[in-house]
Design an enzyme around this catalytic site. Structure first.
Site, short mmCIF file in Angstrom:
data_model
loop_
_atom_site.label_atom_id
_atom_site.label_comp_id
_atom_site.label_asym_id
_atom_site.label_seq_id
_atom_site.Cartn_x
_atom_site.Cartn_y
_atom_site.Cartn_z
N GLY A 1 0.73 -4.54 21.84
CA GLY A 1 1.23 -3.17 21.85
C GLY A 1 2.05 -2.91 23.10
O GLY A 1 2.98 -3.66 23.43
N SER A 2 1.66 -1.86 23.84
CA SER A 2 2.45 -1.48 25.02
C SER A 2 2.31 -2.49 26.17
O SER A 2 2.92 -2.33 27.22
CB SER A 2 2.02 -0.10 25.49
OG SER A 2 0.65 -0.12 25.80
N MET B 1 0.86 -1.20 0.00
CA MET B 1 0.00 0.00 0.00
C MET B 1 0.88 1.23 0.00
O MET B 1 2.06 1.16 0.39
CB MET B 1 -0.85 0.09 1.28
CG MET B 1 -1.71 -1.09 1.60
SD MET B 1 -3.40 -0.79 1.15
CE MET B 1 -4.08 -2.42 1.42
N ASP C 1 3.47 -5.23 12.25
CA ASP C 1 4.16 -5.83 11.08
C ASP C 1 5.66 -5.97 11.35
O ASP C 1 6.28 -6.95 10.93
CB ASP C 1 3.94 -4.96 9.84
CG ASP C 1 2.47 -4.82 9.50
OD1 ASP C 1 1.70 -5.78 9.75
OD2 ASP C 1 2.07 -3.75 9.02
N ASN D 1 -3.45 -9.08 16.64
CA ASN D 1 -3.27 -8.16 17.76
C ASN D 1 -4.54 -8.23 18.62
O ASN D 1 -5.47 -8.98 18.30
CB ASN D 1 -2.91 -6.74 17.32
CG ASN D 1 -4.05 -6.05 16.58
OD1 ASN D 1 -5.20 -6.48 16.61
ND2 ASN D 1 -3.73 -4.96 15.89
N ASP E 1 5.00 7.01 16.99
CA ASP E 1 4.09 6.57 15.93
C ASP E 1 4.04 5.04 15.97
O ASP E 1 5.04 4.39 15.68
CB ASP E 1 4.60 7.08 14.58
CG ASP E 1 3.68 6.72 13.41
OD1 ASP E 1 2.71 5.95 13.62
OD2 ASP E 1 3.94 7.19 12.29
N GLY F 1 1.58 -6.75 4.14
CA GLY F 1 2.46 -7.76 3.54
C GLY F 1 3.84 -7.19 3.28
O GLY F 1 4.86 -7.76 3.70
#
Ligand code: RIB
Length: 305
Positions: A222-223, A10, A252, A184, A246, A40
């Site tokens: 995540g965190s 993308m 990924d 996730n 960010d 990907g």
């Protein structure tokens, strides 16, 4: 070849903003960046930056973005022989909004990615057969994902399935054919319909998937770190504390690094530790692929974190 990614690419259009506009409202945002993305391609690039031999099977659009996407993958040493152009379509694009808490919200327009078909796997079959590990996500048609899983099983190639973005109608039979299923927490919630706010809730949601026959479930949190569940065993990786700017593409980064480490050592726990640190390093910089460190930069980060 070590790793094959059959998946999306993308163009990321990233707006950094403190507030999202309401309907009918115009707001000024302080910053914008354009970059190469797609789950990907991100995973392929992360693994390649760390030194893995990677090939991609993917589709670019018939537009100005395509040449840049191909050049970017090639610069990372990724084999792009099976990244082909879909005439008359746009490339995939992803408007991303990153807020002042460094959290991201992503829209995807699949464009050419929606035209990656089982026949593209047939075309790449000989090259794919030499790979040790196949990585899949859900930004391409589900029929292609299922075909790829069947192909890998026949060839004895290990499979990581990252069910992102999550779809409630994912056929669990195919998920169970994969060696590693890696959502996730948001994707886990969509897939199970169960809450995932606390660690206990995450484990309960994970158990509900394992009961359906998954082999290895690795949940990126995540965190809050990451969790590996298999059989009745659980293994938790603590997060690496960093100042995040960010978080786009961090999942990924985790998967690309995990794949690279897994094929090097076969040690899942160690691969998770490294992947967690690699993802943490990526969130200290802006962007998706451009935030991923190469092996040397990551080593320096890892030595002090
Ligand atoms: O996971 C992050 C990625 O999701 C972005 O790069 C965007 O392109 C979307 O695919």
């Amino acid at each position: 070849m070590e790793i094959a990614v059959i998946g999306s690419n993308m163009v990321d259009l990233i707006t950094y903003t403190n507030t999202l506009p309401k309907a009918g409202e115009t707001l000024e945002a302080p910053d914008f960046a354009i970059g190469c993305g797609g789950k990907g391609a991100n995973q392929a690039v992360a693994a390649a930056k760390l030194g893995a031999q990677v090939m991609m099977v993917s589709k670019v659009g018939d537009d100005l973005f395509a040449a840049n996407t191909l050049a970017n993958l090639q610069q990372q040493g990724i084999d792009t022989r099976y990244v082909t152009t879909m005439p008359g379509t746009s490339s995939g694009v992803a408007p991303i909004f990153v807020d002042d808490q460094s959290q991201n919200r992503i829209l995807i327009v699949k464009g050419a990615n929606d035209y990656l078909k089982p026949t593209d796997i047939d075309t790449a079959a000989e090259a794919l057969k030499s790979c040790q590990l196949l990585i899949l996500q859900l930004e391409i048609p589900l029929e292609t994902v299922y075909y790829a899983i069947d192909f890998a099983r026949r060839q004895g190639i290990k499979v990581i399935l990252n069910p992102a973005p999550a779809v409630a109608n994912l056929d669990i039979h195919y998920a169970c054919q994969c060696d590693y299923f890696m959502p996730n927490e948001t994707e886990l919630e969509i897939l199970t319909g169960l809450p995932v706010k606390t660690d206990e809730q995450v484990e309960a949601a994970g158990q509900s998937l394992l009961k359906r026959g998954l082999k290895n479930l690795i949940i990126t949190l995540g965190s809050r770190g990451a969790l590996w569940m298999h059989g009745t065993e659980t293994y938790r990786v603590a997060p690496t504390p960093v100042n995040a700017v960010d978080t786009s593409g961090a999942g990924d980064a985790f998967i690309g690094c995990f794949a690279h480490s897994l094929i090097k050592t076969g040690d899942v726990a160690q691969a998770m530790q490294l992947a967690s640190a690699y993802a943490a390093c990526s969130v200290t910089r802006r962007g998706t692929q451009r935030s991923y460190p190469d092996a040397e930069t990551f080593q320096r980060f890892h030595n002090v974190n």
